[in-house]
Design a protein around this motif. Structure first.
Motif, PDB file in Angstrom:
ATOM      1  N   SER A 242      45.849  89.938   3.597  1.00 41.09           N
ATOM      2  CA  SER A 242      46.192  89.990   5.317  1.00 41.09           C
ATOM      3  C   SER A 242      47.218  90.986   5.583  1.00 41.09           C
ATOM      4  O   SER A 242      47.830  91.434   6.896  1.00 41.09           O
ATOM      5  N   ASN A 243      47.548  91.844   4.453  1.00 39.46           N
ATOM      6  CA  ASN A 243      48.721  92.920   5.009  1.00 39.46           C
ATOM      7  C   ASN A 243      50.017  92.526   5.500  1.00 39.46           C
ATOM      8  O   ASN A 243      50.681  93.199   6.192  1.00 39.46           O
ATOM      9  N   SER A 244      50.287  91.050   4.996  1.00 36.26           N
ATOM     10  CA  SER A 244      51.548  90.394   5.318  1.00 36.26           C
ATOM     11  C   SER A 244      51.782  89.530   4.378  1.00 36.26           C
ATOM     12  O   SER A 244      51.022  89.037   3.710  1.00 36.26           O
ATOM     13  N   PHE A 245      53.075  88.862   4.682  1.00 40.18           N
ATOM     14  CA  PHE A 245      53.453  88.021   3.682  1.00 40.18           C
ATOM     15  C   PHE A 245      54.679  87.474   3.981  1.00 40.18           C
ATOM     16  O   PHE A 245      55.243  87.859   5.215  1.00 40.18           O
ATOM     17  N   TYR A 246      55.045  86.201   3.429  1.00 41.17           N
ATOM     18  CA  TYR A 246      56.397  85.265   3.712  1.00 41.17           C
ATOM     19  C   TYR A 246      57.436  85.510   2.833  1.00 41.17           C
ATOM     20  O   TYR A 246      57.123  85.716   1.550  1.00 41.17           O
ATOM     21  N   VAL A 247      58.505  85.652   3.130  1.00 42.66           N
ATOM     22  CA  VAL A 247      59.772  85.939   2.460  1.00 42.66           C
ATOM     23  C   VAL A 247      60.357  84.273   2.539  1.00 42.66           C
ATOM     24  O   VAL A 247      60.892  84.024   3.563  1.00 42.66           O
ATOM     25  N   VAL A 248      60.701  83.771   1.510  1.00 41.27           N
ATOM     26  CA  VAL A 248      60.872  82.113   1.517  1.00 41.27           C
ATOM     27  C   VAL A 248      62.256  82.264   0.798  1.00 41.27           C
ATOM     28  O   VAL A 248      62.353  82.820  -0.554  1.00 41.27           O
ATOM     29  N   VAL A 249      63.280  81.488   1.390  1.00 44.78           N
ATOM     30  CA  VAL A 249      64.487  81.529   0.963  1.00 44.78           C
ATOM     31  C   VAL A 249      64.830  79.994   0.722  1.00 44.78           C
ATOM     32  O   VAL A 249      64.944  79.157   1.713  1.00 44.78           O
ATOM     33  N   VAL A 250      64.913  79.403  -0.536  1.00 47.24           N
ATOM     34  CA  VAL A 250      65.124  78.207  -0.631  1.00 47.24           C
ATOM     35  C   VAL A 250      66.636  78.007  -1.623  1.00 47.24           C
ATOM     36  O   VAL A 250      66.887  78.860  -2.523  1.00 47.24           O
ATOM     37  N   VAL A 251      67.509  77.106  -1.079  1.00 44.18           N
ATOM     38  CA  VAL A 251      68.906  76.852  -1.894  1.00 44.18           C
ATOM     39  C   VAL A 251      68.719  75.685  -2.757  1.00 44.18           C
ATOM     40  O   VAL A 251      68.224  74.532  -2.335  1.00 44.18           O
ATOM     41  N   LYS A 252      68.850  75.822  -4.078  1.00 43.64           N
ATOM     42  CA  LYS A 252      68.445  74.769  -5.030  1.00 43.64           C
ATOM     43  C   LYS A 252      69.665  73.716  -4.885  1.00 43.64           C
ATOM     44  O   LYS A 252      70.636  73.928  -4.484  1.00 43.64           O
ATOM     45  N   THR A 253      69.242  72.530  -5.493  1.00 41.01           N
ATOM     46  CA  THR A 253      70.153  71.492  -5.397  1.00 41.01           C
ATOM     47  C   THR A 253      71.328  71.704  -6.561  1.00 41.01           C
ATOM     48  O   THR A 253      72.324  71.017  -6.143  1.00 41.01           O
ATOM     49  N   GLU A 254      71.003  72.402  -7.662  1.00 36.10           N
ATOM     50  CA  GLU A 254      71.969  72.562  -8.819  1.00 36.10           C
ATOM     51  C   GLU A 254      72.051  73.906  -9.078  1.00 36.10           C
ATOM     52  O   GLU A 254      71.170  74.664  -8.542  1.00 36.10           O
ATOM     53  N   ASP A 255      73.179  74.300  -9.633  1.00 42.99           N
ATOM     54  CA  ASP A 255      73.553  75.707  -9.978  1.00 42.99           C
ATOM     55  C   ASP A 255      73.183  76.026 -11.494  1.00 42.99           C
ATOM     56  O   ASP A 255      73.550  77.190 -11.818  1.00 42.99           O
ATOM     57  N   GLU A 256      72.900  75.031 -12.177  1.00 43.73           N
ATOM     58  CA  GLU A 256      72.832  75.099 -13.454  1.00 43.73           C
ATOM     59  C   GLU A 256      72.038  76.286 -13.955  1.00 43.73           C
ATOM     60  O   GLU A 256      72.112  77.062 -15.017  1.00 43.73           O
ATOM     61  N   VAL A 257      70.630  76.515 -13.331  1.00 41.17           N
ATOM     62  CA  VAL A 257      69.686  77.677 -13.575  1.00 41.17           C
ATOM     63  C   VAL A 257      70.431  79.065 -13.284  1.00 41.17           C
ATOM     64  O   VAL A 257      69.682  80.008 -14.068  1.00 41.17           O
ATOM     65  N   GLY A 260      75.595  78.475 -13.197  1.00 42.90           N
ATOM     66  CA  GLY A 260      76.796  77.546 -12.780  1.00 42.90           C
ATOM     67  C   GLY A 260      77.021  76.394 -13.573  1.00 42.90           C
ATOM     68  O   GLY A 260      76.189  75.811 -14.124  1.00 42.90           O
ATOM     69  N   PRO A 261      78.205  75.775 -13.028  1.00 42.58           N
ATOM     70  CA  PRO A 261      78.425  74.268 -13.897  1.00 42.58           C
ATOM     71  C   PRO A 261      77.349  73.161 -13.151  1.00 42.58           C
ATOM     72  O   PRO A 261      77.215  73.411 -12.076  1.00 42.58           O
ATOM     73  N   LEU A 262      77.142  72.260 -14.138  1.00 41.82           N
ATOM     74  CA  LEU A 262      76.426  71.149 -13.458  1.00 41.82           C
ATOM     75  C   LEU A 262      77.299  70.185 -13.233  1.00 41.82           C
ATOM     76  O   LEU A 262      78.245  69.646 -14.086  1.00 41.82           O
ATOM     77  N   PRO A 263      77.208  69.835 -11.933  1.00 41.55           N
ATOM     78  CA  PRO A 263      78.076  68.841 -11.466  1.00 41.55           C
ATOM     79  C   PRO A 263      78.253  67.480 -12.025  1.00 41.55           C
ATOM     80  O   PRO A 263      77.063  66.936 -12.356  1.00 41.55           O
ATOM     81  N   TYR A 264      79.364  66.724 -12.018  1.00 44.23           N
ATOM     82  CA  TYR A 264      79.364  65.176 -12.489  1.00 44.23           C
ATOM     83  C   TYR A 264      78.732  64.350 -11.609  1.00 44.23           C
ATOM     84  O   TYR A 264      78.289  64.657 -10.412  1.00 44.23           O
ATOM     85  N   TYR A 265      77.969  63.743 -12.086  1.00 47.31           N
ATOM     86  CA  TYR A 265      77.170  62.603 -11.241  1.00 47.31           C
ATOM     87  C   TYR A 265      77.940  61.394 -11.078  1.00 47.31           C
ATOM     88  O   TYR A 265      78.106  60.538 -11.828  1.00 47.31           O
ATOM     89  N   PRO A 266      78.418  61.361  -9.918  1.00 48.82           N
ATOM     90  CA  PRO A 266      79.299  60.092  -9.662  1.00 48.82           C
ATOM     91  C   PRO A 266      78.695  58.889  -9.652  1.00 48.82           C
ATOM     92  O   PRO A 266      77.715  58.540  -8.740  1.00 48.82           O
ATOM     93  N   LEU A 267      79.113  57.788 -10.461  1.00 49.24           N
ATOM     94  CA  LEU A 267      78.578  56.757 -10.630  1.00 49.24           C
ATOM     95  C   LEU A 267      79.776  55.685 -10.427  1.00 49.24           C
ATOM     96  O   LEU A 267      80.671  55.621 -10.937  1.00 49.24           O
ATOM     97  N   SER A 268      79.712  54.988  -9.092  1.00 49.93           N
ATOM     98  CA  SER A 268      80.511  53.882  -8.965  1.00 49.93           C
ATOM     99  C   SER A 268      80.356  52.636  -9.824  1.00 49.93           C
ATOM    100  O   SER A 268      79.163  52.439 -10.619  1.00 49.93           O
ATOM    101  N   LYS A 269      81.310  51.654  -9.742  1.00 48.20           N
ATOM    102  CA  LYS A 269      81.151  50.354 -10.745  1.00 48.20           C
ATOM    103  C   LYS A 269      79.817  49.576 -10.417  1.00 48.20           C
ATOM    104  O   LYS A 269      79.188  49.240 -11.400  1.00 48.20           O
TER     105      LYS A 269
END
Length: 863
Positions: A242-257, A260-269
């Protein structure tokens, strides 16, 4: 039988089972349809008995693309009963729930209350068409409040060479459309951000519905790469019909890939492990720009530039060879004139030695050692050449009437009871027709004793270490070439197959995190993603081939001189053995081939392709430098390649297991130091020692006699100086590795080899000048030019445009634009300069001792 009959009668007597009543249907769901408009906030509520439908319409033009974006915010917190939004369009349906649940590493759940999605744009054939789409809102909860807003996306179509800034989050991805302008076949999409985190993904997708713009599906189609601060993807027009394309930008849920550091998984009692986590505002500001890539003319000009640089060396070599040939012809003509009888006297004319390019033998000294005529205090014998009995080399006749050259040490008179070596060192050597095995010479007991005496002299001459049959040594050193040729074939074939597979995987999956390119200067060609990084390795192959041709020409000239029984070929100069030179040239060509294979898809798993033959080149250069003055006692090809294989093995183990591993660094440092000590002993005693159970007793005896009973200095001062310096350097490198533990173990190991090579080369140059020898013009120019080129090459090498020691996203932070012809980057220039510098280094080794070609071997000192 009676019991069975009674049971059957009882079952038949039971009344038939009545059908179960169906559950009463709930009250019918109420549907409310509303006409809605763009850019208006709709605050509303919904429950299990209500379905809200918002009807929108907008005009679509054939030659103009407008983006439509739906934004929702659910105000109630019912994570177990989400609100479902369904957008129905002409050719597509988009649905999502709020709270939006996205999963991360280890199946962690993250909830998002605010969600925005850009709608896929249907195509139209009419000039102007009014299209309708509907937003359905439903839930199973009792009562949920929400906000809805539909807007048009500004700058939905990206323009060439225009920067555009925007925000994105994990639940609010963004994508834009780009259309190829006329005459542009490829573009490069550059996305930058001032903040490294949160980690994001850049994807290039075809104009299809639906658009995969969430963290859990963005990798389904197209090309994609993770990003911290920089990302760049080269897009070719031929891949998008089609002589065209999409530029897709997605923010990831975590930074490990992205490293970056892997956030602590907060667990209440009282919380469940499956409870989603609210990440609040993971927002990233980005900037995108699409610019045209280079044209096909740039490819052609870059290839011609590369060929022109390296083919010019062939032209220069031919010119120098013609110049040298003219000099030789002129010298031969003058010699023939001088040898003719003079008309005045009838005697032949004499030619001064200075005209022939060398100093007279009588003025040849050994620096601070005086004239080199002193012998050791123990009355060691002089060299083999000091005997009055003729000594025959290959190509000489036994009955030659030429007087052998005088030895480098005047032999003192042998006292009564001393064993004369005249019958050993002075006996004529005949070319054996039955066998030319090296062991034929070493198996005799008297010859072995002769080696012990000759090689332990305080001052050795080259003639002392050039006693073996030339044919034996020629075959011995030819094995270097045949072995490395065999290694190259068996090594290269699976390497080529593997990198082709890597490139295929990249092309099929679109995952550009597999290969660590400099994406800001990666020019594709065919199926190759970075053709420029492959092309720049051409210099290694062409210059390696040129070096082989130079060696071949030298060997042909030398063999012709042997056939003519010329004295300078049989008795003068450093013994000519070309096997190691052939191995060096082959290693240089293989370095180019394997470096090109590595750069097809550079990554953590194939790094050794780029370094294996670098280790071999460093090792072969040291062996060649040592062979010059020690031709008889140089290492065999089998032991040399076995040691190099051990080095490559440690390189792989160090990269895989050495990062932060204290035990590995301790073991490696101990092995490094022990190997240095063993090699030092081998070099100091010229191989005349044995590693057996009595080694400790002999070490203690030497220490007692030389340090306790009498304080005497080392017998071989020069060798001791070299080995002390070498041990200091290697022990320092071992300590540095143990303390610092560098991440790039492969480069650290290569630095050890290069440091030892430079140290030995500097020692060789110093001792050569100290011995009264000189460096001719061509090797001097090669040394100066090569040093300058190496300096510039290392500058470009340390620019570090990518590194597989980090994540792909972090590696892209080091990417830079092209700096030469808009085609080559810093690493390509490193390839150019390092190939030239290696070729120059080989020429230095080849021509360094050309000044000794007319010096008798028993006047050339060993160091």
């Amino acid at each position: 039988a009676l019991a069975r009959a009674l049971l059957a009668w009882a079952l038949l007597a039971l009344p038939p089972a009545l059908p179960q009543p169906l559950p009463e249907p709930r009250g019918s769901r109420r549907v409310v349809e509303k006409e809605a408009e763009f850019n208006i906030d709709y605050a509303d509520w919904v429950n299990a008995d209500l379905l809200n439908i918002y009807a929108f319409n907008h005009s679509v033009r054939r030659n103009r693309t407008e983006g439509v974006r739906v934004s929702v915010n659910v105000l109630s917190d019912h994570k177990d009963l989400p609100v479902l939004f369904v957008v129905r369009q002409k050719e597509a349906v988009v649905s999502f729930q709020v709270p939006l649940i996205l999963r991360g590493l280890y199946q962690r759940k993250y909830a998002y209350q605010e969600v925005s999605r850009t709608l896929c744009q249907p195509q139209t054939k009419a000039e102007v068409e009014t299209q309708h789409f509907y937003v359905d809102v439903s839930t199973l909860s009792l009562n949920t409040s929400y906000q809805l807003r539909v807007t048009r996306v500004e700058n939905f179509v990206l323009r060439t060479n225009k920067r555009f800034s925007f925000n994105a989050t994990a639940s609010q991805p963004q994508y834009f459309k780009y259309e190829f302008p006329a005459g542009v076949d490829s573009v490069i999409v550059k996305v930058t951000s001032a903040m490294a985190f949160p980690c994001s993904v850049i994807s290039i997708q075809d104009i299809l519905c639906p658009v995969y713009d969430l963290d859990n599906n963005v990798a389904f189609i197209g090309m994609y790469q993770t990003m911290t601060k920089k990302a760049a993807i080269t897009v070719q027009k031929k891949d998008f019909p089609s002589n065209s394309f999409y530029v897709v930008v997605v923010v990831k849920t975590e930074d490990e890939v992205c490293g970056g550091p892997l956030p602590y998984y907060p667990l209440s009692k009282d919380a469940s492990p499956d409870e989603p986590v609210d990440q609040h505002n993971r927002q990233k500001m980005l900037e995108v720009m699409v610019s045209p890539a280079i044209t096909s003319e740039a490819y052609v000009s870059s290839v011609l530039f590369c060929l022109g640089i390296f083919l010019s060396f062939y032209v220069l070599t031919i010119l120098i060879a013609c110049w040298k040939s003219c000099q030789r012809q002129k010298r031969k003509g003058l010699l023939s004139v001088m040898d003719s009888p003079s008309l005045d006297t009838g005697h032949s004319r004499s030619i001064p030695d200075s005209f022939l390019g060398h100093s007279p033998y009588d003025s040849y000294g050994y620096g601070s050692f005086g004239n080199g005529s002193s012998s050791s205090a123990d009355g060691v014998t002089n060299s083999m050449g000091s005997s009055d009995v003729p000594y025959s080399y290959m190509g000489e006749s036994q009955g030659s009437s030429a007087v052998p050259p005088q030895g480098c040490a005047d032999s003192p008179g042998l006292g009564t009871g001393e064993r004369s070596l005249e019958n050993v060192a002075g006996r004529p050597r005949l070319d054996s027709l039955s066998s030319i095995e090296e062991d034929d010479y070493d198996t005799l007991a008297d010859i072995d004793y002769d080696k012990n005496v000759i090689r332990t002299k305080q001052y050795l001459c080259v003639a002392d270490l050039a006693r073996k049959d030339k044919r034996v040594l020629r075959k011995k050193y030819q094995i270097y070439f045949w072995n490395i040729a065999t290694i190259a074939v068996f090594y290269a074939l699976p390497v080529i197959q593997l990198v082709i597979t890597y490139q295929t995987v990249v092309n099929v999956t679109g995952n550009q995190d597999i290969c660590y390119y400099n994406f800001l200067c990666a020019h594709p060609l065919g199926n190759l993603s970075a053709f420029n990084n492959i092309l720049s390795n051409l210099g290694y192959v062409l210059l390696g081939l040129l070096f082989l041709l130079i060696i071949l020409q030298r060997e042909i000239n030398y063999n012709r001189a042997l056939l003519r029984n010329e004295a300078h070929a049989t008795e003068c100069g450093i013994p000519k053995h070309f096997g190691l030179f052939y191995a060096m040239g082959t290693a240089l060509m293989m370095e180019g081939l394997l470096s090109a294979c590595y750069h097809v898809c550079p990554n953590y798993t194939n790094f050794q392709f780029d370094t294996s033959f670098m280790y071999m080149i460093a090792g072969l250069c040291m062996l060649k430098l040592y062979q010059k003055r020690h031709p008889d006692i140089n290492a065999s090809a089998y032991s040399a390649y076995a040691c190099l294989a051990l080095v490559i093995f440690f390189s792989v183990v160090g990269v895989v297991f050495g990062k932060g591993n204290t035990a590995f660094w301790i073991v490696f440092s101990v092995i490094h130091i022990v190997a240095t000590l063993l090699l030092s002993t081998q070099l100091y005693y010229m191989g005349r020692w044995k590693l057996d159970t009595g080694i400790l007793r002999r070490i203690l005896h030497v220490l007692y006699t030389d340090c306790v009973r009498q304080c005497s200095g080392p017998m071989y001062v020069d060798r001791m100086v070299l080995l002390v310096m070498g041990n200091i350097v290697n022990w320092s490198l071992a300590a540095y590795g143990l303390i610092v533990r560098p991440n790039d173990f492969a480069s650290y190991l290569l630095a050890i080899g290069i440091c030892n090579l430079l140290l030995y080369f500097a020692f060789y140059i110093i001792m050569k000048l100290r011995s009264g020898e000189r460096i001719k013009l061509i090797p001097l120019l090669c040394i100066i030019g090569t040093s300058v080129v190496w300096g510039f090459a290392l500058f470009f090498f340390f620019q570090g445009l990518s590194t597989w020691q980090k994540t792909p996203a972090e590696s892209r932070e080091h990417n830079r634009d092209c700096i030469l012809l808009d085609f080559f980057d810093d690493h390509d220039i490193w390839h150019f300069l390092s190939s030239i510098a290696m070729f120059g280094s080989f020429l230095v080794l080849l021509t360094l001792d050309d000044d000794l070609d007319c010096i008798q071997r028993d006047k050339i000192y060993v160091f």
